[in-house]
Design a protein around this motif. Structure first.
Motif, mmCIF file in Angstrom:
data_model
loop_
_atom_site.group_PDB
_atom_site.id
_atom_site.type_symbol
_atom_site.label_atom_id
_atom_site.label_comp_id
_atom_site.label_asym_id
_atom_site.label_seq_id
_atom_site.Cartn_x
_atom_site.Cartn_y
_atom_site.Cartn_z
ATOM 1 N N LEU A 108 -23.838 8.261 13.587
ATOM 2 C CA LEU A 108 -25.268 7.596 13.817
ATOM 3 C C LEU A 108 -26.315 6.527 12.635
ATOM 4 O O LEU A 108 -27.117 5.447 13.006
ATOM 5 N N SER A 109 -25.235 6.001 12.522
ATOM 6 C CA SER A 109 -25.585 5.101 11.016
ATOM 7 C C SER A 109 -25.062 3.603 11.668
ATOM 8 O O SER A 109 -25.360 2.686 10.972
ATOM 9 N N GLY A 110 -24.530 3.504 12.815
ATOM 10 C CA GLY A 110 -23.634 2.139 13.377
ATOM 11 C C GLY A 110 -22.345 1.923 13.196
ATOM 12 O O GLY A 110 -21.582 0.633 13.398
ATOM 13 N N GLU A 111 -21.630 3.039 12.297
ATOM 14 C CA GLU A 111 -19.822 2.639 11.897
ATOM 15 C C GLU A 111 -19.232 2.490 12.440
ATOM 16 O O GLU A 111 -18.337 1.987 12.391
ATOM 17 N N LEU A 112 -19.412 3.116 13.530
ATOM 18 C CA LEU A 112 -18.503 3.429 14.694
ATOM 19 C C LEU A 112 -18.572 3.246 15.402
ATOM 20 O O LEU A 112 -19.439 2.051 15.922
ATOM 21 N N ASN A 113 -18.463 3.387 17.328
ATOM 22 C CA ASN A 113 -17.846 2.661 18.078
ATOM 23 C C ASN A 113 -20.030 3.166 18.839
ATOM 24 O O ASN A 113 -20.004 4.203 18.987
ATOM 25 N N PRO A 114 -20.988 1.922 19.006
ATOM 26 C CA PRO A 114 -22.010 2.501 19.641
ATOM 27 C C PRO A 114 -22.211 2.751 20.450
ATOM 28 O O PRO A 114 -23.388 3.219 21.020
ATOM 29 N N GLU A 115 -21.177 3.177 21.219
ATOM 30 C CA GLU A 115 -21.354 3.224 22.629
ATOM 31 C C GLU A 115 -20.743 4.457 22.722
ATOM 32 O O GLU A 115 -20.421 5.233 24.223
ATOM 33 N N ALA A 116 -20.089 4.799 21.848
ATOM 34 C CA ALA A 116 -19.628 6.581 22.161
ATOM 35 C C ALA A 116 -20.412 7.354 22.065
ATOM 36 O O ALA A 116 -21.714 7.291 21.167
ATOM 37 N N PHE A 117 -20.290 8.737 22.964
ATOM 38 C CA PHE A 117 -21.466 10.063 22.711
ATOM 39 C C PHE A 117 -20.670 11.289 21.814
ATOM 40 O O PHE A 117 -19.386 11.377 22.529
ATOM 41 N N PHE A 118 -21.040 11.783 21.077
ATOM 42 C CA PHE A 118 -19.867 13.265 20.171
ATOM 43 C C PHE A 118 -20.930 14.183 20.765
ATOM 44 O O PHE A 118 -21.887 14.368 20.609
ATOM 45 N N LEU A 119 -20.068 15.403 21.732
ATOM 46 C CA LEU A 119 -20.389 16.273 22.073
ATOM 47 C C LEU A 119 -19.540 16.921 21.176
ATOM 48 O O LEU A 119 -18.097 17.515 21.551
ATOM 49 N N VAL A 120 -19.920 18.358 20.011
ATOM 50 C CA VAL A 120 -19.706 18.940 19.394
ATOM 51 C C VAL A 120 -19.992 21.126 19.847
ATOM 52 O O VAL A 120 -21.349 20.116 20.097
ATOM 53 N N GLU A 121 -18.978 21.575 20.364
ATOM 54 C CA GLU A 121 -19.550 22.883 21.114
ATOM 55 C C GLU A 121 -18.865 23.677 20.181
ATOM 56 O O GLU A 121 -17.593 23.857 19.141
ATOM 57 N N ALA A 122 -19.476 24.479 20.087
ATOM 58 C CA ALA A 122 -19.159 25.632 18.370
ATOM 59 C C ALA A 122 -19.319 26.493 18.760
ATOM 60 O O ALA A 122 -20.651 27.179 19.708
ATOM 61 N N GLY A 123 -18.917 28.177 18.306
ATOM 62 C CA GLY A 123 -19.972 29.399 17.901
ATOM 63 C C GLY A 123 -20.680 29.729 17.494
ATOM 64 O O GLY A 123 -21.316 28.560 17.337
ATOM 65 N N ALA A 124 -21.152 30.726 16.953
ATOM 66 C CA ALA A 124 -22.716 30.919 16.025
ATOM 67 C C ALA A 124 -22.335 29.525 14.525
ATOM 68 O O ALA A 124 -21.380 29.955 14.278
ATOM 69 N N LEU A 125 -23.418 29.282 14.851
ATOM 70 C CA LEU A 125 -24.061 28.378 13.339
ATOM 71 C C LEU A 125 -24.996 29.004 12.402
ATOM 72 O O LEU A 125 -26.184 29.174 12.788
ATOM 73 N N GLY A 126 -24.437 30.132 11.630
ATOM 74 C CA GLY A 126 -25.410 30.154 10.664
ATOM 75 C C GLY A 126 -26.726 29.625 9.987
ATOM 76 O O GLY A 126 -26.450 27.918 10.301
ATOM 77 N N ARG A 127 -27.540 29.371 9.529
ATOM 78 C CA ARG A 127 -29.271 28.186 8.936
ATOM 79 C C ARG A 127 -27.831 28.285 7.906
ATOM 80 O O ARG A 127 -28.728 26.863 7.489
ATOM 81 N N ASP A 128 -26.257 28.772 7.392
ATOM 82 C CA ASP A 128 -26.247 27.933 6.003
ATOM 83 C C ASP A 128 -25.305 26.968 6.962
ATOM 84 O O ASP A 128 -24.321 26.104 5.933
ATOM 85 N N SER A 129 -24.930 26.716 7.787
ATOM 86 C CA SER A 129 -24.117 25.973 8.782
ATOM 87 C C SER A 129 -24.462 24.257 8.302
ATOM 88 O O SER A 129 -25.494 23.800 8.496
ATOM 89 N N ALA A 130 -23.639 23.538 7.209
ATOM 90 C CA ALA A 130 -23.827 22.075 7.017
ATOM 91 C C ALA A 130 -23.746 21.032 8.315
ATOM 92 O O ALA A 130 -24.747 20.702 8.351
ATOM 93 N N LEU A 131 -23.356 21.684 9.208
ATOM 94 C CA LEU A 131 -23.252 21.586 10.330
ATOM 95 C C LEU A 131 -24.270 21.045 11.134
ATOM 96 O O LEU A 131 -24.819 20.556 11.452
ATOM 97 N N ARG A 132 -24.525 22.089 11.250
ATOM 98 C CA ARG A 132 -26.300 22.551 12.553
ATOM 99 C C ARG A 132 -27.465 21.875 11.284
ATOM 100 O O ARG A 132 -27.950 21.399 11.908
ATOM 101 N N ARG A 133 -27.368 22.472 10.275
ATOM 102 C CA ARG A 133 -28.214 21.622 9.276
ATOM 103 C C ARG A 133 -28.348 19.894 9.468
ATOM 104 O O ARG A 133 -30.049 19.462 9.352
ATOM 105 N N ALA A 134 -27.368 19.320 9.137
ATOM 106 C CA ALA A 134 -27.337 17.497 9.674
ATOM 107 C C ALA A 134 -27.289 17.210 10.776
ATOM 108 O O ALA A 134 -28.469 16.357 10.938
ATOM 109 N N ALA A 135 -27.001 18.370 11.328
ATOM 110 C CA ALA A 135 -27.572 17.971 13.578
ATOM 111 C C ALA A 135 -29.477 17.702 12.801
ATOM 112 O O ALA A 135 -29.373 16.933 14.076
ATOM 113 N N GLU A 136 -29.751 19.025 12.787
ATOM 114 C CA GLU A 136 -30.674 18.540 13.111
ATOM 115 C C GLU A 136 -31.863 18.252 12.583
ATOM 116 O O GLU A 136 -32.682 17.503 13.229
#
Length: 350
Positions: A108-136
């Motif tokens: 998202l900062s433009g360091e990688l392929n700007p035409e790439a789409f990153f799709l993450v599929e995960a189970g239950a992510l709690g409020r303490d999930s680093a991925l969930r916090r970063a994505a939100e």
């Protein structure tokens, strides 16, 4: 950007905002997660199966190769078109989540392929999930929480799927079928497909409850429905045996808690209708009680009161919350709830 309202979600899945370059789809019901991820993938790229434009990674792919994820997101499309990188998380995610967070930030900062789409599929992510916090917090990332289907969602899905095969259920049969279905999307869809085959695709049949007797009689969920009825009927040993039999058939603790909650809901609706002037038998039918279960259900309805059921509601909600806690002993929680209900039923004279 968090998408939880159905209209917003459906618009996004059908036509993603071009400014959104990543999505995190998560939830306890992996069937819903997979289904929505597949829909988004079809909207992002012309062919989600194209090995040149699409990379599908799991936690195993990242183990021992920490640069693999960013490498896929940095790679250019060989055949033209938008590149899609899907990451499927499951189990213990600490290390993989960290890599996903880092890759998300760089993309998202433009360091990688700007035409790439990153799709993450995960189970239950709690409020303490680093991925969930970063994505939100991230600009250009959609976050899609997936909750377990409600009865109305499953009923709509059932009607639509059966209509495509030229068959259907009347209102009473639909309520009965939905009450027996698990709320896990993938399993529910398979059961609906089996029902369509049972009714005969293209036959134009609109089935009633009696038409489903043979089909439902072999459903594993019948063990849960029976266990719930035994619990509210004061039969402790039978309720316990039914839950353990359902567990052997592959049905989890949350499913058992839902079955108990559904039986509670039918009793509550029946007693509410009766309080408003309906006959008890008429009220039971309006609540979706299967005709074969009617005699026992009416016996229970004559002993339980709305006030007694209010005392059970809090226990059911507490058990449901407990089952959603990570590493909770789901089967034991459901069994304890059933025994609590059976004990109360015994005190009511059942």
């Amino acid at each position: 950007m968090i998408l939880s309202r159905r209209p917003d979600l459906e618009r996004f899945l059908a036509r993603p905002d071009p400014q959104v370059r990543a999505a995190v789809i998560y939830g306890r019901d992996m069937g819903v997660v997979r289904e929505r991820a597949a829909q988004l993938a079809r909207s992002v790229t012309e062919d989600p199966e194209d090995p040149f434009n699409v990379a599908v990674l799991t936690e195993g792919d990242l183990s021992g190769d920490e640069g693999r994820l960013e490498g896929e997101l940095a790679a250019q499309s060989l055949m033209g078109g938008r590149r899609l990188v899907r990451l499927r998380l499951g189990g213990e995610r600490a290390a993989s989540e960290k890599l996903a967070v880092e890759a998300l930030g760089r993309l998202l900062s433009g360091e990688l392929n700007p035409e790439a789409f990153f799709l993450v599929e995960a189970g239950a992510l709690g409020r303490d999930s680093a991925l969930r916090r970063a994505a939100e917090k991230a600009e250009g990332c959609a976050v899609i929480p997936c909750y377990e289907d409600e009865a109305g969602d499953i009923a709509r899905m059932t009607r639509e799927a059966l209509a495509k095969d030229g068959v259907g259920l009347n209102a009473e049969a639909l309520a009965l079928f939905v009450s027996r279905l698990p709320h896990e999307r993938g399993v529910a869809r398979r059961e609906i497909e089996r029902l369509a085959l049972f009714l005969g695709p293209g036959s134009g049949v609109t089935a009633g409850p009696k038409d489903l007797e043979t089909f439902l009689g072999v459903e594993p969920e019948a063990s849960l429905a029976g266990a719930a009825s035994d619990a509210f009927g004061g039969r402790l040993a039978e309720a316990q045996a039914g839950l353990r039999r359902a567990a052997q058939e592959g049905l989890s603790g949350p499913g058992a808690v839902r079955a108990l909650g559904q039986h509670l809901g039918r009793l509550r609706r029946t007693l509410t209708l009766a309080r408003n002037g309906a006959g008890l038998q008429e009220a039971a039918k309006a609540s979706g009680v299967f005709w074969k279960d009617e005699r026992e259900f009416l016996r229970q309805a004559r002993s339980w009161s709305l006030e007694n059921l209010d005392g059970i509601t809090a226990d059911v909600l507490a058990a449901d919350r407990a089952c959603k806690t990570a590493r909770a002993p789901d089967a034991l929680i459901a069994e304890r709830l059933a025994l609590q209900i059976a004990a109360r039923a015994r005190r009511l004279g059942l």
